[in-house]
Design a protein around this motif. Structure first.
Motif, short mmCIF file in Angstrom:
data_model
loop_
_atom_site.label_atom_id
_atom_site.label_comp_id
_atom_site.label_asym_id
_atom_site.label_seq_id
_atom_site.Cartn_x
_atom_site.Cartn_y
_atom_site.Cartn_z
N PRO A 10 12.61 78.89 -15.17
CA PRO A 10 13.64 78.35 -16.06
C PRO A 10 13.12 77.10 -16.75
O PRO A 10 12.06 76.57 -16.39
N GLU A 11 13.88 76.64 -17.72
CA GLU A 11 13.51 75.39 -18.40
C GLU A 11 13.54 74.27 -17.37
O GLU A 11 14.42 74.20 -16.52
N PRO A 12 12.55 73.37 -17.41
CA PRO A 12 12.55 72.26 -16.43
C PRO A 12 13.75 71.35 -16.65
O PRO A 12 14.27 71.26 -17.76
N PRO A 13 14.21 70.68 -15.58
CA PRO A 13 15.33 69.75 -15.75
C PRO A 13 14.98 68.67 -16.77
O PRO A 13 13.84 68.27 -16.90
N HIS A 14 15.96 68.24 -17.50
CA HIS A 14 15.75 67.22 -18.53
C HIS A 14 16.88 66.20 -18.45
O HIS A 14 17.99 66.53 -18.06
N PRO A 15 16.59 64.95 -18.77
CA PRO A 15 17.65 63.94 -18.75
C PRO A 15 18.78 64.32 -19.71
O PRO A 15 18.54 64.92 -20.76
N VAL A 16 19.98 63.99 -19.32
CA VAL A 16 21.15 64.28 -20.15
C VAL A 16 21.62 62.97 -20.77
O VAL A 16 22.05 62.07 -20.05
N ASN A 17 21.52 62.88 -22.07
CA ASN A 17 22.08 61.72 -22.78
C ASN A 17 23.46 62.15 -23.26
O ASN A 17 23.58 62.86 -24.27
N TRP A 18 24.47 61.73 -22.56
CA TRP A 18 25.85 62.16 -22.84
C TRP A 18 26.30 61.76 -24.24
O TRP A 18 27.20 62.39 -24.80
N ASN A 19 25.69 60.74 -24.81
CA ASN A 19 26.08 60.29 -26.15
C ASN A 19 25.57 61.21 -27.25
O ASN A 19 26.09 61.18 -28.36
N LEU A 20 24.54 62.00 -26.96
CA LEU A 20 23.89 62.79 -28.00
C LEU A 20 24.11 64.30 -27.90
O LEU A 20 23.59 65.05 -28.71
N LEU A 21 24.87 64.74 -26.91
CA LEU A 21 25.07 66.18 -26.73
C LEU A 21 25.94 66.78 -27.83
O LEU A 21 26.89 66.15 -28.28
N SER A 22 25.61 68.00 -28.22
CA SER A 22 26.49 68.73 -29.13
C SER A 22 27.76 69.09 -28.37
O SER A 22 27.80 69.01 -27.13
N SER A 23 28.78 69.50 -29.06
CA SER A 23 30.04 69.85 -28.39
C SER A 23 29.83 71.00 -27.41
O SER A 23 30.37 70.99 -26.30
N THR A 24 29.01 71.97 -27.77
CA THR A 24 28.74 73.11 -26.89
C THR A 24 27.98 72.67 -25.65
O THR A 24 28.32 73.05 -24.54
N ASP A 25 26.94 71.84 -25.84
CA ASP A 25 26.17 71.34 -24.69
C ASP A 25 27.00 70.41 -23.82
O ASP A 25 26.86 70.41 -22.60
N LEU A 26 27.86 69.62 -24.44
CA LEU A 26 28.73 68.73 -23.68
C LEU A 26 29.60 69.53 -22.72
O LEU A 26 29.71 69.19 -21.54
N GLU A 27 30.20 70.58 -23.21
CA GLU A 27 31.05 71.42 -22.36
C GLU A 27 30.25 72.01 -21.20
O GLU A 27 30.66 71.93 -20.04
N ALA A 28 29.08 72.57 -21.51
CA ALA A 28 28.26 73.19 -20.46
C ALA A 28 27.82 72.17 -19.42
O ALA A 28 27.87 72.43 -18.21
N GLU A 29 27.39 70.99 -19.87
CA GLU A 29 26.93 69.96 -18.93
C GLU A 29 28.07 69.42 -18.07
O GLU A 29 27.89 69.17 -16.88
N LEU A 30 29.25 69.22 -18.66
CA LEU A 30 30.39 68.75 -17.87
C LEU A 30 30.78 69.77 -16.80
O LEU A 30 31.04 69.40 -15.65
#
Length: 198
Positions: free
Chosen positions: A36-56
């Motif tokens: 899988p894709e390696p883990p990456h830091p999550v910058n909550w300020n820069l996530l797209s709406s779709t990525d924000l939902e998935a990460e939350l």
């Protein structure tokens, strides 16, 4: 047969089932498709709406697993952690560290290092919970201090916590909608032909 007589095979499907072409940009070969894709830091300020939902949703699932697995009290992970950015960022960093420590490619000592970091993070989480004012049965927004010259911050009040999971779903919907509105506003100012801001 001389080198001049050689005709390359034009069949793009090889014996191993992989598709190959002379153009490396068109190749479907993936050296390690099982990783899988390696883990990456999550910058909550820069996530797209779709990525924000998935990460939350993923962080919520993991935080629930963490609190049950380690028997954590609400003084470490309170029910309304999602409403407090300081807790969200701390749990997100801890989650990322956990993903990296338990990656199959990691060395055998990595989980022990994660547990040392987890001990430090638990103390920071306790500090954040105490500062934020969120509890097992009640919650309030984290108090903010107004600096001289800034508008006075209105006082915050505690509210009893009803159904936590319903609140989390409502929170995700609200945050995703806010992010989507910001994206729509940004893209409304972009020239569709050139992709540049107007």
């Amino acid at each position: 047969m001389s080198d001049d007589d050689y005709t390359p095979d034009t069949n793009s499907e090889s014996a191993d089932g992989q598709g190959y072409t002379d153009d490396p940009g068109l190749s479907t070969f993936d050296a390690r498709p099982d990783l899988p894709e390696p883990p990456h830091p999550v910058n909550w300020n820069l996530l797209s709406s779709t990525d924000l939902e998935a990460e939350l949703l993923e962080l919520n699932r993991w935080a629930d697993w963490l609190r049950h697995t380690y028997g954590l009290a609400a003084s470490v992970i309170p029910p309304m952690w999602h409403r407090h950015p300081e807790l969200l960022w701390e749990l997100s960093a801890l989650h990322l560290s956990w993903l990296a420590a338990y990656d199959a490619e990691q060395n055998a000592a990595a989980p022990l290092g994660w547990h040392r970091d987890f001990a430090d993070a638990r103390q920071r989480l306790r500090d954040w919970v105490a500062t934020s004012g969120t509890r097992l049965d009640r919650d309030r927004p984290t108090r903010q201090t107004s600096w001289p010259g800034e508008r006075t911050v209105p006082p915050v009040e505690e509210k009893p916590i009803g159904e936590r999971d319903e609140d989390f779903v409502r929170f995700v919907i609200e945050e995703v909608n806010k992010r989507q509105k910001a994206e729509d506003a940004f893209y409304a100012g972009v020239d569709p032909d050139t992709g540049e801001a107007r």
